[in-house]
Design a protein around this motif. Sequence first.
Motif, mmCIF file in Angstrom:
data_model
loop_
_atom_site.group_PDB
_atom_site.id
_atom_site.type_symbol
_atom_site.label_atom_id
_atom_site.label_comp_id
_atom_site.label_asym_id
_atom_site.label_seq_id
_atom_site.Cartn_x
_atom_site.Cartn_y
_atom_site.Cartn_z
ATOM 1 N N SER A 1 0.829 -1.212 0.000
ATOM 2 C CA SER A 1 0.000 0.000 0.000
ATOM 3 C C SER A 1 0.862 1.259 0.000
ATOM 4 C CB SER A 1 -0.923 0.017 1.218
ATOM 5 O OG SER A 1 -1.789 -1.073 1.196
ATOM 6 N N ILE A 2 1.927 1.241 0.786
ATOM 7 C CA ILE A 2 2.834 2.397 0.836
ATOM 8 C C ILE A 2 3.528 2.579 -0.507
ATOM 9 C CG2 ILE A 2 4.931 3.318 1.897
ATOM 10 C CD1 ILE A 2 4.008 1.848 4.489
ATOM 11 N N LYS A 3 3.984 1.479 -1.109
ATOM 12 C CA LYS A 3 4.644 1.564 -2.412
ATOM 13 C C LYS A 3 3.672 2.048 -3.486
ATOM 14 C CE LYS A 3 8.370 -1.694 -1.623
ATOM 15 N NZ LYS A 3 9.036 -2.934 -2.053
ATOM 16 N N LEU A 4 2.424 1.602 -3.436
ATOM 17 C CA LEU A 4 1.411 2.080 -4.381
ATOM 18 C C LEU A 4 1.219 3.583 -4.228
ATOM 19 C CD1 LEU A 4 -0.810 1.457 -6.485
ATOM 20 C CD2 LEU A 4 -2.371 1.207 -4.544
ATOM 21 N N TYR A 5 1.124 4.056 -2.993
ATOM 22 C CA TYR A 5 0.998 5.489 -2.744
ATOM 23 C C TYR A 5 2.196 6.255 -3.306
ATOM 24 C CZ TYR A 5 1.404 9.932 -0.395
ATOM 25 O OH TYR A 5 1.582 11.270 -0.149
ATOM 26 N N ARG A 6 3.412 5.754 -3.038
ATOM 27 C CA ARG A 6 4.634 6.449 -3.464
ATOM 28 C C ARG A 6 4.746 6.566 -4.977
ATOM 29 N NH1 ARG A 6 9.735 3.992 -0.845
ATOM 30 N NH2 ARG A 6 10.677 5.729 -1.929
ATOM 31 N N TYR A 7 4.301 5.540 -5.696
ATOM 32 C CA TYR A 7 4.488 5.547 -7.149
ATOM 33 C C TYR A 7 3.263 5.976 -7.937
ATOM 34 C CZ TYR A 7 8.823 3.308 -5.934
ATOM 35 O OH TYR A 7 10.048 3.038 -5.392
ATOM 36 N N ALA A 8 2.061 5.910 -7.357
ATOM 37 C CA ALA A 8 0.852 6.256 -8.106
ATOM 38 C C ALA A 8 0.214 7.567 -7.658
ATOM 39 C CB ALA A 8 -0.175 5.128 -7.981
ATOM 40 N N ILE A 9 0.219 7.851 -6.372
ATOM 41 C CA ILE A 9 -0.490 9.027 -5.857
ATOM 42 C C ILE A 9 0.462 10.177 -5.552
ATOM 43 C CG2 ILE A 9 -1.978 9.863 -3.990
ATOM 44 C CD1 ILE A 9 -3.033 6.946 -3.806
ATOM 45 N N SER A 10 1.568 9.900 -4.896
ATOM 46 C CA SER A 10 2.505 10.939 -4.477
ATOM 47 C C SER A 10 3.023 11.821 -5.626
ATOM 48 C CB SER A 10 3.669 10.304 -3.723
ATOM 49 O OG SER A 10 4.557 11.292 -3.269
ATOM 50 N N PRO A 11 3.341 11.271 -6.801
ATOM 51 C CA PRO A 11 3.826 12.143 -7.885
ATOM 52 C C PRO A 11 2.804 13.189 -8.346
ATOM 53 C CG PRO A 11 4.391 9.876 -8.351
ATOM 54 C CD PRO A 11 3.478 9.860 -7.155
ATOM 55 N N MET A 12 1.522 12.948 -8.109
ATOM 56 C CA MET A 12 0.494 13.904 -8.520
ATOM 57 C C MET A 12 0.326 15.040 -7.512
ATOM 58 S SD MET A 12 -2.462 11.505 -10.151
ATOM 59 C CE MET A 12 -2.604 10.358 -8.790
#
Length: 81
Positions: free
Chosen positions: A8-19
């Motif tokens: 979940s943290i990795k998904l956030y870092r690569y999918a949500i955080s860049p936006m």
Amino acid sequence: MRNLAIASIKLYRYAISPMMASHCRFYPSCSCYALEAIETHGLLQGGWLSLRRLGRCHPWHPGGYDPVPSPKTSNSSSMAE
């Protein structure tokens, strides 16, 4: 459960955080901190450390360098000092 939290943290870092705008006041960032805390201390203690860190993430906190604490190896060494 631990692998699910890390995923979940990795998904956030690569999918949500860049936006989102980069405005982290801590180093390492909260997501990096959470990932390292869970990997180092396990899901319960690492999750607690991550929640405490997120609680400090507000405009009135100066931020700065805040590494994940090292795991304690033994209570007997702290009692001897």
